[in-house]
Write a protein that holds these residues in place. Structure first.
Motif, PDB file in Angstrom:
ATOM      1  N   TYR A 200     -14.830 -12.888 -48.837  1.00 50.29           N
ATOM      2  CA  TYR A 200     -15.563 -12.267 -48.048  1.00 50.29           C
ATOM      3  C   TYR A 200     -15.440 -12.975 -46.548  1.00 50.29           C
ATOM      4  O   TYR A 200     -16.085 -12.249 -45.707  1.00 50.29           O
ATOM      5  CB  TYR A 200     -16.769 -11.978 -48.457  1.00 50.29           C
ATOM      6  N   VAL A 201     -14.902 -13.813 -46.254  1.00 51.78           N
ATOM      7  CA  VAL A 201     -14.641 -14.558 -44.821  1.00 51.78           C
ATOM      8  C   VAL A 201     -13.236 -14.169 -44.408  1.00 51.78           C
ATOM      9  O   VAL A 201     -12.328 -14.838 -45.084  1.00 51.78           O
ATOM     10  CB  VAL A 201     -14.832 -16.182 -44.843  1.00 51.78           C
ATOM     11  N   PRO A 202     -12.917 -13.232 -43.522  1.00 51.11           N
ATOM     12  CA  PRO A 202     -11.755 -13.040 -42.764  1.00 51.11           C
ATOM     13  C   PRO A 202     -11.126 -14.132 -42.339  1.00 51.11           C
ATOM     14  O   PRO A 202     -11.784 -14.939 -41.613  1.00 51.11           O
ATOM     15  CB  PRO A 202     -11.983 -12.169 -41.866  1.00 51.11           C
ATOM     16  N   GLY A 205      -6.548 -14.608 -37.774  1.00 55.24           N
ATOM     17  CA  GLY A 205      -5.309 -13.858 -37.546  1.00 55.24           C
ATOM     18  C   GLY A 205      -5.476 -12.467 -38.364  1.00 55.24           C
ATOM     19  O   GLY A 205      -4.600 -11.724 -38.174  1.00 55.24           O
ATOM     20  N   PHE A 206      -6.431 -12.235 -39.356  1.00 60.96           N
ATOM     21  CA  PHE A 206      -6.506 -11.222 -39.815  1.00 60.96           C
ATOM     22  C   PHE A 206      -7.678 -10.388 -39.631  1.00 60.96           C
ATOM     23  O   PHE A 206      -8.925 -10.810 -39.717  1.00 60.96           O
ATOM     24  CB  PHE A 206      -6.451 -11.329 -41.571  1.00 60.96           C
ATOM     25  N   ALA A 207      -7.557  -9.243 -39.057  1.00 52.28           N
ATOM     26  CA  ALA A 207      -8.555  -8.474 -38.187  1.00 52.28           C
ATOM     27  C   ALA A 207      -9.064  -7.524 -39.438  1.00 52.28           C
ATOM     28  O   ALA A 207      -8.767  -6.556 -39.713  1.00 52.28           O
ATOM     29  CB  ALA A 207      -8.216  -7.575 -37.067  1.00 52.28           C
ATOM     30  N   ALA A 208     -10.171  -8.100 -40.257  1.00 47.55           N
ATOM     31  CA  ALA A 208     -10.733  -7.448 -41.239  1.00 47.55           C
ATOM     32  C   ALA A 208     -12.395  -7.650 -41.021  1.00 47.55           C
ATOM     33  O   ALA A 208     -12.470  -8.727 -40.560  1.00 47.55           O
ATOM     34  CB  ALA A 208     -10.413  -7.669 -42.439  1.00 47.55           C
ATOM     35  N   SER A 209     -13.268  -6.786 -41.729  1.00 45.75           N
ATOM     36  CA  SER A 209     -14.654  -6.869 -41.896  1.00 45.75           C
ATOM     37  C   SER A 209     -14.774  -7.901 -43.151  1.00 45.75           C
ATOM     38  O   SER A 209     -14.016  -8.466 -43.712  1.00 45.75           O
ATOM     39  CB  SER A 209     -15.231  -5.751 -42.196  1.00 45.75           C
ATOM     40  N   ASN A 210     -16.235  -8.277 -43.291  1.00 45.04           N
ATOM     41  CA  ASN A 210     -16.574  -9.084 -44.523  1.00 45.04           C
ATOM     42  C   ASN A 210     -16.566  -8.341 -45.730  1.00 45.04           C
ATOM     43  O   ASN A 210     -17.078  -8.910 -46.679  1.00 45.04           O
ATOM     44  CB  ASN A 210     -17.972  -9.969 -44.074  1.00 45.04           C
ATOM     45  N   GLN A 211     -16.490  -6.875 -45.671  1.00 44.88           N
ATOM     46  CA  GLN A 211     -16.562  -6.040 -46.699  1.00 44.88           C
ATOM     47  C   GLN A 211     -15.284  -5.620 -47.055  1.00 44.88           C
ATOM     48  O   GLN A 211     -14.778  -4.512 -46.488  1.00 44.88           O
ATOM     49  CB  GLN A 211     -17.531  -5.172 -46.516  1.00 44.88           C
ATOM     50  N   MET A 212     -14.452  -6.415 -47.634  1.00 43.20           N
ATOM     51  CA  MET A 212     -12.868  -5.923 -47.712  1.00 43.20           C
ATOM     52  C   MET A 212     -12.541  -5.387 -49.136  1.00 43.20           C
ATOM     53  O   MET A 212     -13.389  -5.504 -50.187  1.00 43.20           O
ATOM     54  CB  MET A 212     -12.142  -7.335 -47.750  1.00 43.20           C
ATOM     55  N   THR A 213     -11.780  -4.258 -48.988  1.00 48.12           N
ATOM     56  CA  THR A 213     -11.059  -3.863 -50.299  1.00 48.12           C
ATOM     57  C   THR A 213     -10.319  -4.948 -51.085  1.00 48.12           C
ATOM     58  O   THR A 213     -10.227  -5.655 -50.458  1.00 48.12           O
ATOM     59  CB  THR A 213     -10.463  -2.467 -49.808  1.00 48.12           C
ATOM     60  N   VAL A 270     -25.059 -12.142 -34.521  1.00 49.39           N
ATOM     61  CA  VAL A 270     -25.052 -10.948 -33.973  1.00 49.39           C
ATOM     62  C   VAL A 270     -23.901 -10.164 -33.913  1.00 49.39           C
ATOM     63  O   VAL A 270     -23.482  -9.009 -34.192  1.00 49.39           O
ATOM     64  CB  VAL A 270     -25.894 -10.640 -32.709  1.00 49.39           C
ATOM     65  N   PHE A 271     -22.880 -11.019 -33.470  1.00 48.60           N
ATOM     66  CA  PHE A 271     -21.227 -10.745 -33.483  1.00 48.60           C
ATOM     67  C   PHE A 271     -20.644 -10.982 -34.657  1.00 48.60           C
ATOM     68  O   PHE A 271     -19.738 -10.409 -35.155  1.00 48.60           O
ATOM     69  CB  PHE A 271     -20.789 -11.443 -32.270  1.00 48.60           C
ATOM     70  N   GLU A 272     -20.747 -12.359 -35.034  1.00 50.99           N
ATOM     71  CA  GLU A 272     -19.866 -12.857 -36.093  1.00 50.99           C
ATOM     72  C   GLU A 272     -20.443 -12.216 -37.481  1.00 50.99           C
ATOM     73  O   GLU A 272     -21.597 -12.034 -37.622  1.00 50.99           O
ATOM     74  CB  GLU A 272     -19.787 -14.490 -35.925  1.00 50.99           C
ATOM     75  N   PHE A 273     -19.543 -12.443 -38.408  1.00 54.43           N
ATOM     76  CA  PHE A 273     -19.814 -11.966 -39.855  1.00 54.43           C
ATOM     77  C   PHE A 273     -20.620 -13.114 -40.605  1.00 54.43           C
ATOM     78  O   PHE A 273     -20.280 -14.245 -40.281  1.00 54.43           O
ATOM     79  CB  PHE A 273     -18.610 -11.420 -40.621  1.00 54.43           C
ATOM     80  N   PRO A 274     -21.741 -12.992 -41.452  1.00 52.72           N
ATOM     81  CA  PRO A 274     -22.359 -13.744 -41.947  1.00 52.72           C
ATOM     82  C   PRO A 274     -21.318 -14.559 -42.705  1.00 52.72           C
ATOM     83  O   PRO A 274     -20.498 -14.092 -43.482  1.00 52.72           O
ATOM     84  CB  PRO A 274     -23.456 -13.314 -43.058  1.00 52.72           C
ATOM     85  N   ARG A 275     -21.481 -15.934 -42.786  1.00 51.93           N
ATOM     86  CA  ARG A 275     -20.760 -16.827 -43.679  1.00 51.93           C
ATOM     87  C   ARG A 275     -21.345 -18.200 -43.770  1.00 51.93           C
ATOM     88  O   ARG A 275     -22.327 -18.545 -43.424  1.00 51.93           O
ATOM     89  CB  ARG A 275     -19.380 -17.397 -42.850  1.00 51.93           C
TER      90      ARG A 275
END
Length: 535
Positions: A200-202, A205-213, A270-275
């Protein structure tokens, strides 16, 4: 009673004055190794605040630096002259690299374009790493410089590890290290210092959200493996060779990075995904943001003349001279069809199709323009400084990501509904105009960005004050080892508990084998008894 109140008020005012207005009682000596360009803009803010609190700051710079000036009222500088082939601040290098990347992106989607993209990235990384290693080698072998630094008895090294000479010098001098950081030589800083589950942590170099398929998680794993291979076979070997020469055969460059006392991470959740994070990471995202100041008279007149339509501002940051002429002409043509006025920070050839509503400037007070009530939209490349200033002032963004982390930055804003990214490699004026109008006229973009602004501002302590507190904390205690994990010293198999898993499996197999053996022995014994009875 009235006299008592007056005395209490006087004491309160005196306490506040001595707390906030006077320099720090423990003035220290801070050695700074910055990175040029946009990184210097935010490092300079910390330096100025340290100086205001009475600390003595020394900045190590190169003679070819773009923004790090030799003379400053806020710091003393030490200038190092490097040979031409070792120069890091090579603007032509970045402009040429951008042109190649844009050409490759026009053929996006084809396997050949993908191979070309990574070939150019690896080639550029190899050149850049070679220059940095040569740069560090010249620092460490410069006995005059090292003796000057050693005799000053610094209390702390403040380092941007995006280019890491300061890490090696600080280690050689035995100084506590504080990083002003988001990026290091191998990517995003968290991946070196904190657990980073790729589920769940992109990865960098990979533009994806923390809710990946599932498919995105497969790609994320691929990028993670690729990044580790690049780090292992391209980035690390030259650094480790340098480490072996100056610090012995057991020294490891990434152990030095992981051994930093404190990481001032230019991130806000607020900007970064939780990790996951660590105790020695302090989050200071947006520390450079501040309320807007009045604009210069000429610029103020231009902005106020926009009427009810307001203004759009556009900037592509500090490192690049600009986009190719055919792209800037398309952008200018789109701007010319708008009722808004446009302030465009542009260096280079004047674009064709430029409308009367567009003002070209070599420099702009970006924060003050973003804070002006008539600003409606920020068109930008997606550098971290501009993103946080836009969040702080609640201005929606239209992105023209060009290089590095800019694609990932805009992905984070798009997920939150506060921005829209646009493919600059195939930009056409009418498509660009449509995207501008979408962000301008759909209220959700501004509403979502203003919601992020309220969240970002709602903090007990301003991020700049927080960063200064922790720098002074490390100075007072001569480090912060109690916040730092020692896990990086563990072998990889111990870190992932493979030795423990192997031991437990061996014990289980042994127990299972023992049970099977006992059962077989019991069976044999029973069979013998039955046989004896029959006989």
């Amino acid at each position: 009673m009235g006299g008592l109140k007056e005395v209490c008020c006087l004491l309160l005012v005196s306490t506040l004055f001595f707390t906030f207005c006077l320099p720090s009682a423990m003035a220290g000596k801070v050695l700074v190794f910055p990175v040029d360009g946009s990184h210097w803009i935010n490092m300079k803010i910390i330096i100025e605040e340290l100086h205001a609190r009475g600390h003595k700051v020394t900045v190590v710079r190169t003679a070819t630096s773009w923004y790090v000036k030799e003379e400053s009222p806020h710091y003393k500088s030490i200038t190092v002259t490097l040979p031409k082939g070792v120069i890091i601040e090579d603007e032509d290098f970045f402009v040429s690299f951008l042109s190649k990347m844009l050409e490759i992106q026009r053929g996006r989607g084809s396997p050949l374009a993908f191979i070309k993209f990574f070939w150019e990235m690896l080639s550029a990384l190899g050149i850049f790493t070679g220059r940095q290693v040569s740069w560090q080698w010249r620092y460490l072998k410069n006995q005059t410089l090292m003796e000057e630094l050693r005799s000053t008895h610094f209390d702390l090294a403040l380092i941007d590890p995006g280019t890491p000479p300061g890490v090696l010098v600080a280690h050689k001098l035995g100084l506590p290290m504080v990083f002003n950081v988001r990026w290091i030589t191998s990517g995003e800083g968290h991946f070196v210092v904190a657990p980073s589950p790729i589920s769940y942590v992109p990865t960098s170099g990979f533009a994806a959200s923390n809710q990946m398929t599932f498919g995105e998680r497969v790609k994320n794993a691929g990028y993670y493996i690729l990044n580790n291979c690049i780090d292992r076979f391209i980035v690390s070997p030259p650094y480790n060779a340098l480490m072996t020469r100056y610090f012995g055969p057991d020294a490891n460059f990434y152990h030095l990075l992981q051994g930093a006392d404190l990481w001032l991470m230019r991130v806000d959740f607020v900007f970064e995904f939780p990790r996951p994070t660590m105790p020695n990471i302090v989050y200071i995202g947006g520390f450079q943001c501040r309320p807007a100041k009045p604009l210069p008279a000429e610029l103020q007149q231009f902005v106020e003349g926009s009427g009810e339509h307001g203004v759009i501002i556009m900037s592509l940051g500090t490192l690049l001279k600009g986009l190719p002429a055919e792209i800037t002409s398309e952008i200018a043509a789109a701007f010319a069809q708008l009722p808004q006025r446009v302030v465009w920070k542009h260096v280079g050839e004047r674009p064709k199709n430029l409308g009367n509503n567009t003002l070209l400037v070599n420099w702009m007070p970006q924060n003050d323009l973003l804070g002006h009530p008539k600003t409606r939209l920020f068109v930008a490349h997606g550098g971290t400084n501009g993103v946080y200033e836009s969040i702080y002032h609640g201005v929606p963004m239209l992105g023209l990501p060009l290089l590095f982390d800019q694609f990932e930055n805009f992905l984070r804003l798009e997920v939150r509904g506060a921005a829209k990214a646009f493919d600059v490699s195939n930009l056409k004026s009418q498509d660009f105009l449509k995207a501008i109008k979408e962000v301008l006229h759909q209220p959700s973009y501004r509403e979502n960005m203003q919601r992020l602004s309220r969240l970002h501002r709602d903090q007990p302590v301003h991020p700049l004050n927080n960063s200064i507190f922790w720098i002074e904390f490390v100075m007072r205690h001569k480090g912060a080892a109690h916040l730092r994990t020692e896990s990086y010293k563990m072998p990889w198999y111990s870190y992932h508990s493979l030795d423990v898993i192997g031991f437990l499996l061996a014990v289980m197999l042994a127990l299972f084998g023992a049970v099977i053996l006992i059962m077989r022995l019991l069976c044999l014994r029973m069979c013998r008894r039955q046989k004896s009875k029959i006989e």
